[in-house]
Design a protein around this motif. Structure first.
Motif, mmCIF file in Angstrom:
data_model
loop_
_atom_site.group_PDB
_atom_site.id
_atom_site.type_symbol
_atom_site.label_atom_id
_atom_site.label_comp_id
_atom_site.label_asym_id
_atom_site.label_seq_id
_atom_site.Cartn_x
_atom_site.Cartn_y
_atom_site.Cartn_z
ATOM 1 N N VAL A 136 -0.162 34.750 14.443
ATOM 2 C CA VAL A 136 -0.672 35.897 13.689
ATOM 3 C C VAL A 136 -1.521 35.419 12.505
ATOM 4 O O VAL A 136 -2.559 36.015 12.192
ATOM 5 C CB VAL A 136 0.495 36.779 13.204
ATOM 6 N N ALA A 137 -1.101 34.324 11.858
ATOM 7 C CA ALA A 137 -1.854 33.782 10.724
ATOM 8 C C ALA A 137 -3.248 33.337 11.151
ATOM 9 O O ALA A 137 -4.221 33.491 10.401
ATOM 10 C CB ALA A 137 -1.094 32.620 10.100
ATOM 11 N N LEU A 138 -3.363 32.773 12.338
ATOM 12 C CA LEU A 138 -4.679 32.349 12.836
ATOM 13 C C LEU A 138 -5.603 33.555 13.010
ATOM 14 O O LEU A 138 -6.802 33.480 12.729
ATOM 15 C CB LEU A 138 -4.523 31.595 14.163
ATOM 16 N N PHE A 139 -5.044 34.664 13.444
ATOM 17 C CA PHE A 139 -5.853 35.885 13.565
ATOM 18 C C PHE A 139 -6.258 36.404 12.180
ATOM 19 O O PHE A 139 -7.363 36.926 12.005
ATOM 20 C CB PHE A 139 -5.095 36.959 14.335
ATOM 21 N N TYR A 140 -5.357 36.253 11.200
ATOM 22 C CA TYR A 140 -5.713 36.643 9.824
ATOM 23 C C TYR A 140 -6.898 35.818 9.330
ATOM 24 O O TYR A 140 -7.869 36.365 8.782
ATOM 25 C CB TYR A 140 -4.505 36.445 8.911
ATOM 26 N N LEU A 141 -6.857 34.509 9.539
ATOM 27 C CA LEU A 141 -7.951 33.639 9.116
ATOM 28 C C LEU A 141 -9.233 33.987 9.875
ATOM 29 O O LEU A 141 -10.328 33.964 9.305
ATOM 30 C CB LEU A 141 -7.581 32.180 9.360
ATOM 31 N N ILE A 146 0.780 40.811 3.209
ATOM 32 C CA ILE A 146 2.187 41.052 3.543
ATOM 33 C C ILE A 146 2.341 41.458 5.008
ATOM 34 O O ILE A 146 3.187 40.923 5.734
ATOM 35 C CB ILE A 146 2.791 42.126 2.618
ATOM 36 N N GLU A 147 1.507 42.394 5.453
ATOM 37 C CA GLU A 147 1.656 42.885 6.826
ATOM 38 C C GLU A 147 1.217 41.853 7.861
ATOM 39 O O GLU A 147 1.714 41.848 8.984
ATOM 40 C CB GLU A 147 0.864 44.182 7.004
ATOM 41 N N SER A 148 0.288 40.966 7.474
ATOM 42 C CA SER A 148 -0.196 39.947 8.413
ATOM 43 C C SER A 148 0.644 38.673 8.358
ATOM 44 O O SER A 148 1.107 38.185 9.392
ATOM 45 C CB SER A 148 -1.658 39.610 8.118
ATOM 46 N N LEU A 149 0.822 38.123 7.170
ATOM 47 C CA LEU A 149 1.429 36.801 7.029
ATOM 48 C C LEU A 149 2.939 36.832 6.814
ATOM 49 O O LEU A 149 3.626 35.861 7.129
ATOM 50 C CB LEU A 149 0.765 36.048 5.875
ATOM 51 N N VAL A 150 3.455 37.913 6.256
ATOM 52 C CA VAL A 150 4.901 38.009 6.040
ATOM 53 C C VAL A 150 5.553 38.734 7.212
ATOM 54 O O VAL A 150 6.397 38.176 7.915
ATOM 55 C CB VAL A 150 5.236 38.718 4.705
ATOM 56 N N SER A 151 5.149 39.972 7.440
ATOM 57 C CA SER A 151 5.748 40.761 8.517
ATOM 58 C C SER A 151 5.217 40.385 9.896
ATOM 59 O O SER A 151 5.845 40.685 10.909
ATOM 60 C CB SER A 151 5.502 42.252 8.267
ATOM 61 N N ALA A 152 4.066 39.732 9.924
ATOM 62 C CA ALA A 152 3.473 39.227 11.177
ATOM 63 C C ALA A 152 3.239 40.327 12.211
ATOM 64 O O ALA A 152 3.554 40.188 13.388
ATOM 65 C CB ALA A 152 4.340 38.118 11.775
ATOM 66 N N HIS A 153 2.647 41.436 11.787
ATOM 67 C CA HIS A 153 2.303 42.502 12.715
ATOM 68 C C HIS A 153 1.083 42.109 13.540
ATOM 69 O O HIS A 153 0.160 41.454 13.036
ATOM 70 C CB HIS A 153 1.995 43.786 11.947
ATOM 71 N N ASN A 154 1.061 42.542 14.792
ATOM 72 C CA ASN A 154 -0.060 42.174 15.656
ATOM 73 C C ASN A 154 -1.310 43.020 15.411
ATOM 74 O O ASN A 154 -2.334 42.812 16.063
ATOM 75 C CB ASN A 154 0.339 42.237 17.129
ATOM 76 N N ASP A 155 -1.243 43.961 14.463
ATOM 77 C CA ASP A 155 -2.439 44.754 14.125
ATOM 78 C C ASP A 155 -3.593 43.862 13.677
ATOM 79 O O ASP A 155 -4.754 44.167 13.933
ATOM 80 C CB ASP A 155 -2.106 45.750 13.008
ATOM 81 N N ILE A 156 -3.261 42.763 12.980
ATOM 82 C CA ILE A 156 -4.312 41.876 12.475
ATOM 83 C C ILE A 156 -5.026 41.183 13.636
ATOM 84 O O ILE A 156 -6.217 40.872 13.546
ATOM 85 C CB ILE A 156 -3.742 40.838 11.477
ATOM 86 N N ALA A 157 -4.320 40.957 14.744
ATOM 87 C CA ALA A 157 -4.959 40.375 15.925
ATOM 88 C C ALA A 157 -5.982 41.349 16.495
ATOM 89 O O ALA A 157 -7.122 40.976 16.817
ATOM 90 C CB ALA A 157 -3.909 40.023 16.975
ATOM 91 N N MET A 158 -5.562 42.603 16.616
ATOM 92 C CA MET A 158 -6.466 43.644 17.098
ATOM 93 C C MET A 158 -7.710 43.738 16.222
ATOM 94 O O MET A 158 -8.840 43.790 16.719
ATOM 95 C CB MET A 158 -5.729 44.981 17.109
ATOM 96 N N MET A 159 -7.505 43.751 14.900
ATOM 97 C CA MET A 159 -8.622 43.954 13.987
ATOM 98 C C MET A 159 -9.508 42.727 13.861
ATOM 99 O O MET A 159 -10.717 42.841 13.672
ATOM 100 C CB MET A 159 -8.115 44.384 12.613
ATOM 101 N N ALA A 160 -8.932 41.532 13.948
ATOM 102 C CA ALA A 160 -9.743 40.314 13.879
ATOM 103 C C ALA A 160 -10.772 40.297 15.004
ATOM 104 O O ALA A 160 -11.949 39.996 14.790
ATOM 105 C CB ALA A 160 -8.844 39.080 13.964
ATOM 106 N N ILE A 161 -10.325 40.643 16.204
ATOM 107 C CA ILE A 161 -11.234 40.653 17.353
ATOM 108 C C ILE A 161 -12.254 41.775 17.216
ATOM 109 O O ILE A 161 -13.439 41.620 17.564
ATOM 110 C CB ILE A 161 -10.429 40.771 18.656
ATOM 111 N N ALA A 162 -11.825 42.930 16.673
ATOM 112 C CA ALA A 162 -12.755 44.036 16.459
ATOM 113 C C ALA A 162 -13.838 43.660 15.446
ATOM 114 O O ALA A 162 -15.008 44.020 15.605
ATOM 115 C CB ALA A 162 -11.994 45.272 15.977
ATOM 116 N N ILE A 163 -13.441 42.940 14.402
ATOM 117 C CA ILE A 163 -14.407 42.500 13.390
ATOM 118 C C ILE A 163 -15.444 41.566 14.013
ATOM 119 O O ILE A 163 -16.649 41.667 13.733
ATOM 120 C CB ILE A 163 -13.692 41.820 12.213
ATOM 121 N N TRP A 164 -14.986 40.671 14.880
ATOM 122 C CA TRP A 164 -15.936 39.768 15.528
ATOM 123 C C TRP A 164 -16.813 40.498 16.545
ATOM 124 O O TRP A 164 -17.938 40.061 16.823
ATOM 125 C CB TRP A 164 -15.200 38.585 16.159
ATOM 126 N N ALA A 165 -16.327 41.618 17.066
ATOM 127 C CA ALA A 165 -17.192 42.456 17.899
ATOM 128 C C ALA A 165 -18.353 42.986 17.067
ATOM 129 O O ALA A 165 -19.491 43.058 17.536
ATOM 130 C CB ALA A 165 -16.376 43.614 18.484
#
Length: 215
Positions: free
Chosen positions: A134-139, A172-191
């Motif tokens: 999840v942290a890799l998707f945050y980065l 907090i939601e990405s690196l602490v709670s590790a929600h997969n929403d950040i994965a969804m949004m990281a890919i959307a941002i690169w789109a």
């Protein structure tokens, strides 16, 4: 279970964090925070919080169990419910939504399988692996935001990136709670990045993958 004390501690930590956030944005707005310094901050926070306990959500434990359902029990997570393993697997006792089959998409489950395998059956190592994923998707999201800003608002790349990257809610939601929403949004941002670069087919593919992460 000392609710008043824990509430004061929580509010104090969050308040202090937002104060640091405001100071960081002020420094970025004045040009005192370079992109290099920002990435050092992001890197330090990421490394520290990969090892933090997912204190505000049980979803990470559901990720672990879903991967375990596939790899260890050889069951379809859409056909069984975690409660069927009550008394067999101690992980069920710290999960939520145990009365329902997996709510996660096949693509997300596939992404969690290597993290489970590389944990070699050690629960803590599996948790850290999933938090690293999840942290890799945050980065990736932070980098994507900076790439978008370089096109649409080049004079405010550092400030715009800091607004996202240092936001306590995002962290907090990405690196602490590790929600997969950040994965969804990281890919959307690169789109969006590839859309701005006129690479429309790649952009569409990435947007489709983003949807497939958390439909």
């Amino acid at each position: 279970y000392q609710r008043p004390a824990s509430t004061v501690l929580f509010v104090g930590i969050i308040g202090f964090w937002f104060l640091l956030y405001a100071m960081g944005l002020r420094a970025a707005a004045k040009g005192a925070l370079s992109m290099g310094h920002l990435w050092k901050l992001v890197g330090a926070v990421t490394i520290l919080l990969i090892f933090s306990y997912p204190a505000f959500s049980y979803d990470l434990f559901n990720y672990v169990f879903t991967a375990k359902t596939v790899l260890v029990y050889h069951k379809n997570p859409y056909e069984i419910i975690p409660l069927q393993f009550a008394g067999i697997d101690p992980l069920v006792s710290i999960m939520r939504w145990t009365h329902l089959p997996s709510a996660y998409t096949p693509l997300w489950i596939m992404l969690t399988l290597p993290a489970y395998l590389l944990g070699f059956g050690k629960f803590l190592l599996v948790v850290w692996n999933l938090k690293l994923l999840v942290a890799l998707f945050y980065l990736l999201a932070v980098r994507g935001v900076s790439r978008v800003l370089a096109v649409v608002e080049p004079k405010k790349v550092v400030l715009g990136t800091a607004i996202f990257a240092l936001n306590p809610l995002v962290i907090i939601e990405s690196l602490v709670s590790a929600h997969n929403d950040i994965a969804m949004m990281a890919i959307a941002i690169w789109a969006i990045v590839f859309f701005l670069e006129k690479k429309r087919i790649v952009s569409l593919i990435l947007l489709s993958i983003s949807i497939a992460i958390k439909l």
